[in-house]
Design an enzyme around this catalytic site. Structure first.
Site, short mmCIF file in Angstrom:
data_model
loop_
_atom_site.label_atom_id
_atom_site.label_comp_id
_atom_site.label_asym_id
_atom_site.label_seq_id
_atom_site.Cartn_x
_atom_site.Cartn_y
_atom_site.Cartn_z
N ASP A 3 0.81 -1.22 0.00
CA ASP A 3 0.00 0.00 0.00
C ASP A 3 0.85 1.27 0.00
O ASP A 3 2.08 1.21 0.17
CB ASP A 3 -0.96 0.01 1.21
N ASN A 43 -7.39 -2.99 14.39
CA ASN A 43 -8.80 -3.24 14.00
C ASN A 43 -8.93 -4.43 13.04
O ASN A 43 -9.99 -4.66 12.49
CB ASN A 43 -9.39 -1.98 13.34
N HIS A 70 -7.22 -4.88 10.18
CA HIS A 70 -6.96 -4.66 8.75
C HIS A 70 -5.68 -5.36 8.29
O HIS A 70 -4.77 -5.60 9.07
CB HIS A 70 -6.97 -3.16 8.39
N GLU A 107 -9.79 -2.05 5.51
CA GLU A 107 -10.40 -1.81 6.81
C GLU A 107 -11.63 -2.72 6.99
O GLU A 107 -12.13 -3.28 6.01
CB GLU A 107 -10.83 -0.33 6.90
P1 PGA Z 1 2.31 -1.80 12.61
O1 PGA Z 1 1.11 -1.73 11.57
O2 PGA Z 1 3.28 -2.81 12.08
O3 PGA Z 1 2.89 -0.41 12.62
O4 PGA Z 1 1.73 -2.21 13.92
C1 PGA Z 1 0.49 -2.89 11.14
C2 PGA Z 1 -0.66 -2.56 10.23
O5 PGA Z 1 -1.34 -1.52 10.45
O6 PGA Z 1 -0.92 -3.33 9.29
#
Ligand code: PGA
Length: 255
Positions: free
Chosen positions: A73, A142, A144, A149
């Site tokens: 992304d 959450n 995702h 999302e």
């Molecule tokens: P993080 O993010 O590795 O910074 O915890 C993970 C994500 O949001 O997919």
């Protein structure tokens, strides 16, 4: 492990072990298959994995000259040289530290004039190779994966999405203020991710314990995007003790 769930779980002690284990698997694949198509993630979780890969390249000269990478992304509206863009992150943490040709690295262009054409091209790129060989994923608090999302259709392909308020809040730590966190991103869709031949989902820290418990124990549902991974045959969750801390000692994991 709950019946019917095919995900494997690799339990590691802590973040350092998580990074070492994952880097070792990636290195084995890079050495076996020089033309590996590798799916990459950003965020805090894979930083240490990239450090190990960079260190290995320095010491052992493992070559990435024929490897191709595909990032999950990118924020809409941030240029490649913006310190919070995922282009910048990848350059800083990995690409500048190994010998991969720039033309082999793929990240959606969040500044494209025609964002839907950009998404279509990105999806076509991944289609051309029939999905990446190995995809590295983090998981949001959450649930995702990428920036898909809760509520995202499992049939979704690369698309522009609006970030959930909880995601913008989680990512605020990288920006000066919440207002500076972009509202939209381009992300591989869930169907794009499921095309991968193999997937590692990495989780570290107590702040991921609740979502990892939900992922392992709840049924497949669009409210929990990562649960789509239960529909894939070759997924490994790599989680440290803190991320598994909502399970009892003997429950499932026996540590
Ligand atoms: P993080 O993010 O590795 O910074 O915890 C993970 C994500 O949001 O997919």
């Amino acid at each position: 492990m709950k019946e019917g769930i095919k995900m494997k779980i690799v339990k590691v002690k802590d973040y350092d072990e998580l990074c070492q284990w994952t880097a070792k698997q990636i290195l084995q694949k890079v050495r076996q298959d020089k033309k590996l198509h590798l799916g990459l993630a950003t965020g805090s979780t894979p930083e240490g994995v990239y450090q190990y890969l960079a260190e290995d390249h320095r010491k052992n000269k493992t070559s990435y000259r024929q490897v191709f990478t595909y990032n999950l992304d990118e924020y809409v509206g941030l240029s490649a040289d913006h310190p919070n863009s995922y282009h910048y992150y990848m350059n800083q943490h990995l690409f500048q530290k190994i010998d991969i040709p720039e033309s082999h690295t793929h990240i959606p262009n969040g500044l494209a004039k025609d964002l839907s054409a950009e998404c279509e091209q990105y999806e076509a790129l991944i289609d051309q190779i029939n999905g990446v060989d190995l995809q590295i994923l983090g998981i949001g608090t959450n649930g995702h994966i990428g920036f898909n999302e809760p509520g995202t259709l499992f049939g979704s392909h690369t698309q522009v999405v609006e970030l959930a308020p909880s995601t913008r809040k989680d990512n605020q730590r990288f920006f000066d203020s919440l207002d500076d966190v972009p509202t939209h991103a381009i992300t591989m869709g869930i169907a794009t991710i499921l095309k991968s031949k193999q997937i590692f989902l990495l989780a570290t820290g107590e702040h991921k314990a609740n979502i990892i418990k939900r992922l392992i124990t709840e049924n497949v549902s669009q409210d929990l995007p990562a649960s789509a991974l239960k529909l894939h045959r070759n997924v490994t969750i790599v989680a440290d003790h803190a991320a598994l801390s909502q399970f009892d000692k003997d429950e499932v994991f026996g540590f």
